[in-house]
Scaffold this motif. Structure first.
Motif, short mmCIF file in Angstrom:
data_model
loop_
_atom_site.label_atom_id
_atom_site.label_comp_id
_atom_site.label_asym_id
_atom_site.label_seq_id
_atom_site.Cartn_x
_atom_site.Cartn_y
_atom_site.Cartn_z
N PRO A 99 -18.55 -10.15 -45.94
CA PRO A 99 -18.65 -11.41 -46.67
C PRO A 99 -19.59 -12.37 -45.94
CG PRO A 99 -16.60 -11.33 -45.43
CD PRO A 99 -17.29 -10.01 -45.19
N TYR A 270 -13.77 -11.81 -43.12
CA TYR A 270 -14.53 -13.02 -42.76
C TYR A 270 -14.59 -13.29 -41.26
CZ TYR A 270 -14.81 -14.85 -47.59
OH TYR A 270 -15.11 -15.04 -48.90
N ASN A 271 -13.47 -13.02 -40.57
CA ASN A 271 -13.40 -13.34 -39.15
C ASN A 271 -14.02 -12.29 -38.23
OD1 ASN A 271 -11.79 -15.89 -38.22
ND2 ASN A 271 -10.74 -15.17 -40.07
N VAL A 273 -17.11 -10.45 -38.73
CA VAL A 273 -18.45 -10.04 -39.14
C VAL A 273 -19.53 -10.87 -38.44
CG1 VAL A 273 -17.78 -9.04 -41.35
CG2 VAL A 273 -18.25 -11.48 -41.23
#
Lengths: 280, 69
Positions: A99, A270-271, A273
């Motif tokens: 994302p 999300y955390n 990448v």
């Protein structure tokens, strides 16, 4: 298609390309939802085995200057952030998905391809890391008053001092009580930090990767409870039940201390990448 | 009560979402992106959003519960 529009510059079309997520080319599917501007269809831009899920956005809303104004408007920001996440969530069926952060916008489709080319090895490696996994969020919440009571009842020194005070007259009793209160107050951060560390360690043991974000201040959630743990966990799909099991165990064990745990997910990763070399 | 719980839960989920979408995710650097992701502005917007959610919640305690489904 792109060959037909080499001359299309953003200033001519009045549009740019908003990127939601990156997947492997074979796995990317076009989400059947509207994007941040639902007037423009979702598309996939591919380059060398990678695919960017994109949609066009008007520059009069997403151009740099307008964007700076718009992000200050809560209703605008909330709507667009929700739309961003909805697209990413629908694309999550891809085996692995990266994302993008909100408002990752390129002037042209060619620049989206340039980005895929430039970051190719980093994206391939990140896709491998998140493959078959989802992110879960666990927040640990505590009631300060209940933690104080728990400390009072479990620490001998705080239990003894009031007794001394009680037998030594009202004046000393007052100061003794104040002393206990101070001892307990000082102990709250230490105690909640040790609980957070223990809980995080157990959750991380079931996860492939784990990290702790700064606890959100209580006014953010307008909850009475304070946050002791704000953890993010990248969990293999086949370990999700085990992970939920640990959350349930923690919930059970910490109930008497006035601590509760809140699980959210599955989220796109999300955390997890961050590109190598990304500062901050 | 039930509506209140539902709303509270949705709010928490919204905050979780905003926390991720605005604050996390792949950050691309380079001069071709128009991203404002790294700029404090998003933080400003986030604070404003959270404040508005909080005040909506405060109003919600007085107003009759509203459900949209």
């Amino acid at each position: 298609m792109s060959a037909a529009m080499p001359a299309s510059t953003p200033s001519e079309t009045g549009r740019a390309f908003y990127v939601y997520a990156i997947a492997r080319a074979g796995e990317a599917r076009v989400p059947e939802v509207g994007g941040v501007d639902p007037r423009f269809p979702m598309r996939v831009v591919e380059h060398d085995g990678l695919a960017a899920i994109v949609s066009e956005v008007p520059l009069d809303e997403f151009g740099e200057e307008r964007l700076e104004e718009n992000v200050r408007r809560p209703t605008w920001l909330e709507e667009k952030a929700l739309r961003h996440q909805r697209v990413v969530a629908r694309a999550l069926d891809a085996d692995a998905l990266l994302p993008m952060r909100f408002a990752t916008i390129f002037a042209t489709e060619e620049q989206v391809r340039d980005m895929l080319r430039r970051e190719q090895s980093a994206f391939v490696s990140l896709l491998g890391r998140v493959d078959g996994k989802s992110e879960w969020g666990v927040k640990g919440l505590f009631s300060r008053e209940r933690v104080r009571r728990w400390i009072e009842s479990s620490r001998p020194e705080t239990a003894i001092v009031p007794d001394e005070g009680a037998s030594a007259g009202p004046g000393r009793s007052y100061f003794a009580r104040k002393k206990v209160e101070r001892l307990v107050d000082e102990d709250v951060p230490r105690t909640t930090a040790s609980w957070a560390e223990a809980a995080h360690r157990r959750l991380a043991a079931v996860a492939s990767e784990a990290l702790v974000n700064a606890p959100q201040p209580p006014e953010v959630s307008s909850r009475a409870e304070e946050m002791l743990l704000n953890g993010a966990y990248l969990v293999r799909r086949e370990r999700e039940d085990a992970f939920r099991g640990v959350v349930a165990e923690l919930e059970e064990e910490y109930r008497e201390m006035g601590v509760s745990f809140e699980l959210t997910g599955p989220w796109p990763a999300y955390n997890f990448v961050r590109l190598p070399g990304e500062g901050g | 009560m039930n509506d209140e719980l539902t709303r509270a839960h949705e709010r928490v989920t919204l905050l979780e979402l905003v926390d991720r979408v605005l604050d996390k995710g792949v950050v691309i650097s380079g001069d071709i992106t128009l991203s404002v992701a790294n700029v404090d502005l998003v933080y400003v917007g986030l604070r404003a959003l959270l404040a508005s959610v909080a005040s909506l919640e405060a109003e919600g305690r007085r107003a009759p519960p509203v459900r949209d489904n």
